[in-house]
Design a protein around this motif. Structure first.
Motif, PDB file in Angstrom:
ATOM      1  N   UNK A 459      19.375   1.810  -4.139  1.00 27.31           N
ATOM      2  CA  UNK A 459      18.863   2.903  -4.442  1.00 27.31           C
ATOM      3  C   UNK A 459      17.952   3.465  -5.635  1.00 27.31           C
ATOM      4  N   UNK A 460      16.652   2.595  -5.480  1.00 25.27           N
ATOM      5  CA  UNK A 460      15.546   2.317  -6.554  1.00 25.27           C
ATOM      6  C   UNK A 460      14.873   2.838  -5.489  1.00 25.27           C
ATOM      7  N   UNK A 461      14.028   3.362  -4.132  1.00 24.90           N
ATOM      8  CA  UNK A 461      13.545   3.936  -3.539  1.00 24.90           C
ATOM      9  C   UNK A 461      13.683   5.547  -3.955  1.00 24.90           C
ATOM     10  N   UNK A 462      13.298   6.567  -4.338  1.00 23.96           N
ATOM     11  CA  UNK A 462      13.267   7.808  -3.990  1.00 23.96           C
ATOM     12  C   UNK A 462      12.386   8.874  -3.411  1.00 23.96           C
ATOM     13  N   UNK A 494       8.784   6.760   3.311  1.00 26.79           N
ATOM     14  CA  UNK A 494       7.835   8.226   3.768  1.00 26.79           C
ATOM     15  C   UNK A 494       9.287   8.215   4.670  1.00 26.79           C
ATOM     16  N   UNK A 495       9.429   9.872   4.775  1.00 24.92           N
ATOM     17  CA  UNK A 495      10.209  10.593   5.995  1.00 24.92           C
ATOM     18  C   UNK A 495       8.874  11.367   6.826  1.00 24.92           C
ATOM     19  N   UNK A 496       8.786  10.536   8.809  1.00 27.67           N
ATOM     20  CA  UNK A 496       8.283  10.790   9.507  1.00 27.67           C
ATOM     21  C   UNK A 496       8.283  10.501  10.568  1.00 27.67           C
ATOM     22  N   UNK A 497       8.279  11.830  11.622  1.00 27.51           N
ATOM     23  CA  UNK A 497       8.748  10.960  13.516  1.00 27.51           C
ATOM     24  C   UNK A 497       7.479  11.912  14.301  1.00 27.51           C
ATOM     25  N   UNK A 498       7.212  10.539  15.504  1.00 28.87           N
ATOM     26  CA  UNK A 498       6.819  11.414  16.060  1.00 28.87           C
ATOM     27  C   UNK A 498       6.736  12.690  17.105  1.00 28.87           C
ATOM     28  N   UNK A 499       5.166  13.713  16.757  1.00 31.66           N
ATOM     29  CA  UNK A 499       5.227  14.852  17.456  1.00 31.66           C
ATOM     30  C   UNK A 499       3.588  14.784  18.713  1.00 31.66           C
ATOM     31  N   UNK A 500       4.161  13.971  19.356  1.00 29.55           N
ATOM     32  CA  UNK A 500       3.757  13.809  20.731  1.00 29.55           C
ATOM     33  C   UNK A 500       2.375  13.411  20.463  1.00 29.55           C
ATOM     34  N   UNK A 503       0.380  11.728  16.957  1.00 25.55           N
ATOM     35  CA  UNK A 503       0.442  12.482  15.997  1.00 25.55           C
ATOM     36  C   UNK A 503       2.181  12.413  15.223  1.00 25.55           C
ATOM     37  N   UNK A 504       1.895  12.488  13.783  1.00 24.11           N
ATOM     38  CA  UNK A 504       3.423  12.409  12.906  1.00 24.11           C
ATOM     39  C   UNK A 504       3.383  13.425  12.867  1.00 24.11           C
ATOM     40  N   UNK A 505       5.022  13.711  12.236  1.00 23.05           N
ATOM     41  CA  UNK A 505       5.249  14.559  11.072  1.00 23.05           C
ATOM     42  C   UNK A 505       5.409  14.271  10.228  1.00 23.05           C
ATOM     43  N   UNK A 506       4.879  14.515   8.904  1.00 23.13           N
ATOM     44  CA  UNK A 506       5.341  13.936   7.520  1.00 23.13           C
ATOM     45  C   UNK A 506       6.450  14.752   6.869  1.00 23.13           C
ATOM     46  N   UNK A 507       7.696  14.734   6.276  1.00 20.07           N
ATOM     47  CA  UNK A 507       8.149  15.715   5.903  1.00 20.07           C
ATOM     48  C   UNK A 507       8.966  15.109   4.638  1.00 20.07           C
ATOM     49  N   UNK A 508       8.688  13.905   4.642  1.00 21.02           N
ATOM     50  CA  UNK A 508       8.990  13.546   3.050  1.00 21.02           C
ATOM     51  C   UNK A 508       8.218  12.557   2.456  1.00 21.02           C
ATOM     52  N   UNK A 509       7.912  12.187   1.648  1.00 23.73           N
ATOM     53  CA  UNK A 509       7.051  10.594   1.365  1.00 23.73           C
ATOM     54  C   UNK A 509       7.567   9.897  -0.044  1.00 23.73           C
ATOM     55  N   UNK A 510       7.399   8.695  -0.567  1.00 24.85           N
ATOM     56  CA  UNK A 510       7.377   7.968  -1.566  1.00 24.85           C
ATOM     57  C   UNK A 510       7.879   8.722  -3.232  1.00 24.85           C
ATOM     58  N   UNK A 549       2.476  -1.293   1.168  1.00 23.56           N
ATOM     59  CA  UNK A 549       2.716   0.485   0.733  1.00 23.56           C
ATOM     60  C   UNK A 549       2.681  -0.029  -1.149  1.00 23.56           C
ATOM     61  N   UNK A 550       2.990  -0.852  -1.867  1.00 25.14           N
ATOM     62  CA  UNK A 550       2.973  -0.849  -3.377  1.00 25.14           C
ATOM     63  C   UNK A 550       1.212  -0.737  -3.236  1.00 25.14           C
TER      64      UNK A 550
END
Length: 604
Positions: A459-462, A494-500, A503-510, A549-550
């Motif tokens: 649960x360390x990654x917020x 990272x919270x992201x999903x394909x956007x056509x 492109x990707x939509x980024x909704x959340x980050x570390x 990433x680090x």
């Protein structure tokens, strides 16, 4: 006992072709390269490349070039049969991409090959080859041009199949070749698909910048400065990025000599020289550079893959590139002068400790000093309400009580007293054992790496949700490779999903990113994954993604830290499994013991 004598004998044609294939056909991408070169030499204005299973099952290359008669097609399948040269004298003036006459017979010897061609619309000649055995030609209706289908590559050399990399790596290599030719030949419309999905598409308008935009993306293309110079009998043209637009690898440096994509140490060194002192360490400009030179002044017959050229006068080539790039930067107002550097220092001093060289901050002549940015692609800033209010270099779960059982290297904290920060890069502290010097970037990198890989618990990654989702635009190659590793990237926060499209939509980050630009970090991560897949031919593993990433999330050399942040970083470092080496193997901590310092100053 003496060995039995062996007689010298001629090898059969099939064995000869397979030996040649070992030099020319290393992988599916090699086939794509050779067939695309043949299409360009045939004067094609439209080239289609279709792959199935990254080329293992099928490689299809079709063009609208001049085509061949049935007699020429049969000759083309013979070793060392070519229309490009007649005698050895012609090697001094080769301008075509191919000239050895090895490609088709070599490919045919390790696959099931079908060649369909015609010099005009109507009836095509169709020749099928399996294991160097050419069947009687048949006919089929079709347009002018040539189509080559390569099926079941290496079916008869299974040992070669074992040396192929993952589908992601093989696809990346093939896309790299098509990308380079699509940019160098903007008058040719390229289309590449993989398993029926579009991977690359260019218009063939003839505008190189438009081809760059089609391959690399519009945002990257807009940032480039044009290069156009005649130096030392060489014509140089293309595009180069300004100092504030860089990448962490050389993956976006495309060099061509007389239309041939090449890599040479001389040309690479010239690029580095042109950008020395104006880009941060280990950052590389984007570059598309076409060099036209008298063919008699170069040797293109250096390697079987034709990926190298040798200049008759290496020094002139070096100077031509260095001068042309510097001229382009100065002409477009991108070479900083002393006054601009002073303005940058004043602007930075108003908001943070001045360190433009370490931070990579160069002023753009057209921008006011107060809006100077670090070396980064321009991207919208996060709304302040979406940025975590951090009091420490990393965002992590609440700290556990400091006891020897949960601090593996508690001696690092024995009598800890922060002295300060040196060069905005090194933390200097005193302990009961002496003076400790900590590299802040690699220390933070080690801390983040252990959180990402789960050493600190599941649960360390917020994550920090963005109030306004942001859109990440990538070039086609990067988008395809990211799609393959999307789960691993999501796993690091990272919270992201394909956007056509790409492109990707980024909704959340570390949450560890703090005030950093999440799109920049994502781009850099993807660029390094592309580099590992294409240049180093490595499959990006989950550990590689953790390491990358680090590194991208960690504080940088040149980042000023508060006293509390420095103390928190060293406390967190003491909880790691290894506070002395970062995931890349670089040293983190240097300790000067009290006894050693006494001896250094001759006090004992």
């Amino acid at each position: 006992m003496s060995a039995s004598p062996r007689h010298v004998r001629l090898l059969d044609i099939h064995t000869v072709n397979q030996i040649a294939a070992g030099e020319v056909v290393e992988r599916p991408a090699s086939v794509v390269k050779e067939l695309v070169e043949n299409a360009l030499d045939a004067g094609a204005t439209k080239i289609e490349v279709d792959l199935v299973d990254s080329g293992r099952t099928l490689i299809r290359v079709a063009d609208d070039g001049i085509g061949m008669s049935v007699e020429d097609a049969q000759q083309a399948l013979q070793r060392h049969a070519t229309s490009k040269i007649v005698s050895s004298d012609d090697l001094q003036g080769v301008r075509t991409l191919g000239f050895r006459g090895e490609a088709l017979p070599s490919i045919a010897s390790v696959s099931r090959l079908t060649l369909s061609t015609a010099p005009e619309d109507g009836l095509r000649s169709v020749l099928r080859v399996e294991g160097s055995e050419v069947a009687e030609p048949t006919g089929a209706a079709g347009p002018k041009g040539t189509e080559v289908r390569v099926e079941d590559l290496f079916y008869n050399t299974p040992a070669r199949l074992k040396f192929l990399k993952s589908d992601t790596t093989e696809l990346g290599q093939a896309m790299e070749h098509v990308s380079r030719y699509a940019i160098a030949y903007p008058h040719v419309a390229f289309q590449m698909t993989h398993n029926g999905q579009l991977a690359i598409k260019t218009t063939g308008s003839g505008e190189m910048l438009e081809a760059v935009a089609d391959v690399w993306g519009r945002d990257m293309a807009r940032s480039l400065a044009e290069v156009g110079t005649d130096v030392a009998g060489m014509n140089l043209r293309g595009f180069v990025s300004p100092p504030h637009v860089t990448k962490p690898t050389r993956a976006y440096q495309y060099l061509f000599v007389n239309g041939r994509p090449v890599r040479t140490r001389t040309l690479t060194a010239a690029i580095d020289q042109a950008f020395r002192d104006i880009t941060p360490d280990k950052r590389f400009p984007l570059l598309v550079l076409l060099i036209d030179v008298d063919p008699a002044r170069i040797d293109v017959n250096v390697s079987p893959t034709k990926s190298e050229v040798k200049f008759q006068q290496e020094g002139q080539a070096f100077d031509a590139i260095r001068i042309s790039l510097k001229s382009a930067l100065m002409e477009h107002g991108m070479m900083p002068n002393a006054a601009q550097i002073a303005a940058a220092n004043e602007a930075l001093a108003a908001t943070r400790p001045p360190n433009p060289f370490a931070m990579g901050g160069w002023p753009m002549p057209s921008a006011p000093a107060e809006v100077l940015e670090d070396f980064r692609l321009t991207a919208p800033e996060l709304p302040q309400s979406s940025i975590p209010n951090l009091q420490s270099p990393i965002e992590a779960p609440p700290p556990t009580p400091m006891t020897p059982t949960n601090l593996p290297f508690v001696s690092l904290l024995d009598g800890l007293r922060i002295i300060g920060q040196a060069m905005n890069t090194f933390i200097v502290a005193e302990t009961n054992h002496g003076v400790v010097i900590v590299d802040q970037h690699v220390a933070h990198e080690r801390i983040l790496y252990e959180y990402l890989c789960g050493l600190k618990g599941p649960t360390a990654i917020e994550k920090q949700a963005l109030l306004v989702p942001q859109t990440l635009h990538l070039d086609r190659r990067s988008a395809v490779l990211l799609r393959e590793k999307l789960d691993e990237v999501v796993a690091v926060g990272f919270e992201l999903e394909p956007f056509g499209g790409e492109s990707y939509v980024v909704r959340a980050v570390p949450a560890a990113i703090r005030n950093k630009d999440p799109l920049r970090i994502l781009r850099d991560m993807v660029d390094e994954l592309v580099e590992a897949s294409v240049t180093r031919r490595l499959v990006p593993t989950r550990e590689q993604i953790w390491i990358t990433s680090s590194c991208k999330m960690a504080v940088k050399a040149g980042d000023p830290l508060s006293h509390a942040e420095m103390e928190k970083l060293i406390i967190d470092l003491a909880t790691t499994e290894n506070p002395y080496l970062c995931p890349h193997g670089r040293p983190i901590t240097i300790t000067l013991s009290k006894d050693a310092m006494m001896r250094m100053f001759k006090r004992t």
